[in-house]
Write a protein that holds these residues in place. Structure first.
Motif, PDB file in Angstrom:
ATOM      1  N   GLU A  18       0.871  -1.188   0.000  1.00  0.00           N
ATOM      2  CA  GLU A  18       0.000   0.000   0.000  1.00  0.00           C
ATOM      3  C   GLU A  18       0.903   1.232   0.000  1.00  0.00           C
ATOM      4  O   GLU A  18       1.633   1.449   0.976  1.00  0.00           O
ATOM      5  CB  GLU A  18      -0.894  -0.045   1.243  1.00  0.00           C
ATOM      6  N   SER A  24      -1.137   6.325   2.127  1.00  0.00           N
ATOM      7  CA  SER A  24      -2.134   6.386   3.207  1.00  0.00           C
ATOM      8  C   SER A  24      -1.811   7.516   4.180  1.00  0.00           C
ATOM      9  O   SER A  24      -0.659   7.952   4.300  1.00  0.00           O
ATOM     10  CB  SER A  24      -2.235   5.048   3.946  1.00  0.00           C
ATOM     11  N   ILE A  74      -5.808  -2.438   7.781  1.00  0.00           N
ATOM     12  CA  ILE A  74      -5.074  -2.437   6.506  1.00  0.00           C
ATOM     13  C   ILE A  74      -4.362  -3.786   6.322  1.00  0.00           C
ATOM     14  O   ILE A  74      -4.352  -4.356   5.227  1.00  0.00           O
ATOM     15  CB  ILE A  74      -4.079  -1.250   6.470  1.00  0.00           C
ATOM     16  N   TYR A  98      -6.316   5.802   2.289  1.00  0.00           N
ATOM     17  CA  TYR A  98      -6.896   5.837   3.648  1.00  0.00           C
ATOM     18  C   TYR A  98      -6.554   7.196   4.276  1.00  0.00           C
ATOM     19  O   TYR A  98      -5.394   7.598   4.321  1.00  0.00           O
ATOM     20  CB  TYR A  98      -6.270   4.704   4.460  1.00  0.00           C
ATOM     21  N   THR A 132      -9.675   0.603   3.924  1.00  0.00           N
ATOM     22  CA  THR A 132      -8.589  -0.187   4.499  1.00  0.00           C
ATOM     23  C   THR A 132      -8.178  -1.358   3.622  1.00  0.00           C
ATOM     24  O   THR A 132      -7.119  -1.931   3.844  1.00  0.00           O
ATOM     25  CB  THR A 132      -8.998  -0.758   5.873  1.00  0.00           C
TER      26      THR A 132
END
Ligand code: ZN
Length: 417
Positions: free
Chosen positions: A79, A82, A139, A326, A333
């Motif tokens: 990811e 965020s 997450i 996010y 998430t």
């Protein structure tokens, strides 16, 4: 021995082979899929990844073995965008947007990012850590093993340094591998300081202090009309380049702000959002090393009138990554669900979106040398999915398809349902 693990009989093992650069164009579509695949991890590293038959000689010693029959094995999801450290809740703003209220009127009603900054400045360290760890947990359950996190809800030197320190403290309390980004130039402050004064404060005060603190790896800069316009962003990007700090740009999220061009011209590693980047600018800028990080959940949530032209970026030879975004406004998430939404929203294939959430995200975060693909020698970071084929990540909308997350050869999350 910790970090020793065998995964065998996988219906689909996706190597996502790393050819030494982020995937773009036709290469973004290839997962290098092996049927009945296996991957062997020793001391946290990948030592073999092939068919189960081909790796048989590794199965002689007493090592935990996961039978992945009926399952899909991918490199650990990464990811790369965020904002998990904040205080306060903004759910009512979504309702107001759905009712047709403009961003301007929501800000007049006490909403918008600035309201998060006020709440975050007032919040205790303990509350901020708790909120951040709560986000990390969710997450992780979405299949992620490496997570990038930004400051940016402090917007003055003391508060930004505090948020970076708290992100580092939170990183020590999660099995996720955390990459920390400084986002002092998130939005234009609304407490009396002009943009020009704030840019000067970032350059003269914050950047040296952030370097001295030694926590942030990236400098992220917004390039958006009404916040930091092209000349402000260029000035910040130029300073970062002179100091050898890798940069990213929040670009064209709300309007055509020449953000994509500014990011590429100034050598940013990535530009994110790109919702309003005109097709003519994508074509004009052409093939790039700068990675386009696209955020399908953000566009849907903000009820945007436009979408980033993901297909055109890919056709033009721009590597595309996918992320949740996010943040204080919405808490997306699940990177796994975001992969599915990147397909339905942008028209990407599951393979293109998966490359965007693994190898290309590894390049965004400068972690390509040791993750993002199932190459021998890379870290044993793996996400295991309860489906036979990776295409099912595009169709398993909202189902708990993540089976396990493995980091450094150790299971850090398992679906116990
Ligand atoms: Zn963002």
């Amino acid at each position: 021995m910790p970090g020793n693990l065998n995964i065998i009989n996988a219906s689909s093992l996706c190597l996502i082979t790393d050819y030494g650069q982020p995937r773009a164009g036709k290469d973004q579509e290839t997962l290098n899929l092996i049927e009945n695949g296996a991957v062997i991890l020793r001391e946290g590293r990948i030592v073999a990844a092939d068919t189960t038959e081909a790796i048989a000689s590794w199965l002689t010693d007493e090592v935990e073995t996961i039978d992945a029959t009926g399952k899909t094995v991918l490199p650990g999801l990464i990811e790369c965008h965020s904002h998990p450290i904040f205080s306060g809740s903004r759910h009512w703003e979504y309702v107001r947007r759905l009712e047709g209220a403009s961003g301007k009127s929501i800000r007049a009603e006490g909403g918008g990012i600035w309201s998060t900054i006020i709440n975050t400045r007032k919040a205790s360290d303990e509350e901020l850590i708790e909120n951040t760890l709560s986000g990390f947990k969710k997450i992780l359950a979405g299949g992620v093993s490496t997570l990038e996190v930004k400051s940016g809800y402090g917007l003055n030197t003391i508060q930004e340094l505090r948020l970076l320190q708290l992100l580092k403290d939170a990183a020590a309390k999660t099995p996720l591998d955390i990459v920390i980004t400084f986002l002092g130039a998130h939005i234009a402050p609304q407490d009396g300081i002009t943009v020009a004064e704030y840019v000067q404060q970032i350059q003269e005060e914050m950047v040296p202090a952030v370097i001295n603190q030694g926590i942030a790896e990236f400098h992220d800069i917004t390039c958006e009309i009404g916040d930091f316009e092209e000349k402000d962003a260029t000035s910040l990007l130029t300073q970062a380049r002179q100091l050898n700090i890798p940069t990213r740009v929040h670009a064209d999220a709300s309007s055509d702000s020449r953000g994509w061009r500014t990011a590429v011209t100034n050598g940013a590693v990535a530009a994110d959002h790109l919702t309003y980047t005109p097709d003519s600018e994508i074509k004009d800028v052409g093939k790039t090393d700068t990675i386009a990080v696209l955020l399908p959940v953000a566009e849907q949530f903000y009820l945007d009138a436009r979408k980033a032209n993901a297909k055109l970026f890919i056709e033009t030879g721009v590597p595309v990554a996918i992320a949740t975004d996010y943040c204080s406004s919405f808490q997306a998430t699940s990177l796994t669900l975001t992969i599915a939404l990147a397909c339905s929203w942008f028209g990407l294939t599951p393979a293109q979106a998966i490359v965007g959430a693994t190898l290309n995200s590894a390049y965004v975060l400068g972690r390509d040398k040791d993750r993002g693909s199932l190459g021998v020698g890379k870290r044993g970071d793996i996400t295991l999915f309860n489906c036979k084929h990776p295409n099912e990540l595009g169709t398993a909308i909202g189902s708990p398809v993540v089976e396990a997350v493995i980091s450094n050869g150790q299971v850090i999350w398992r679906n116990n349902n």
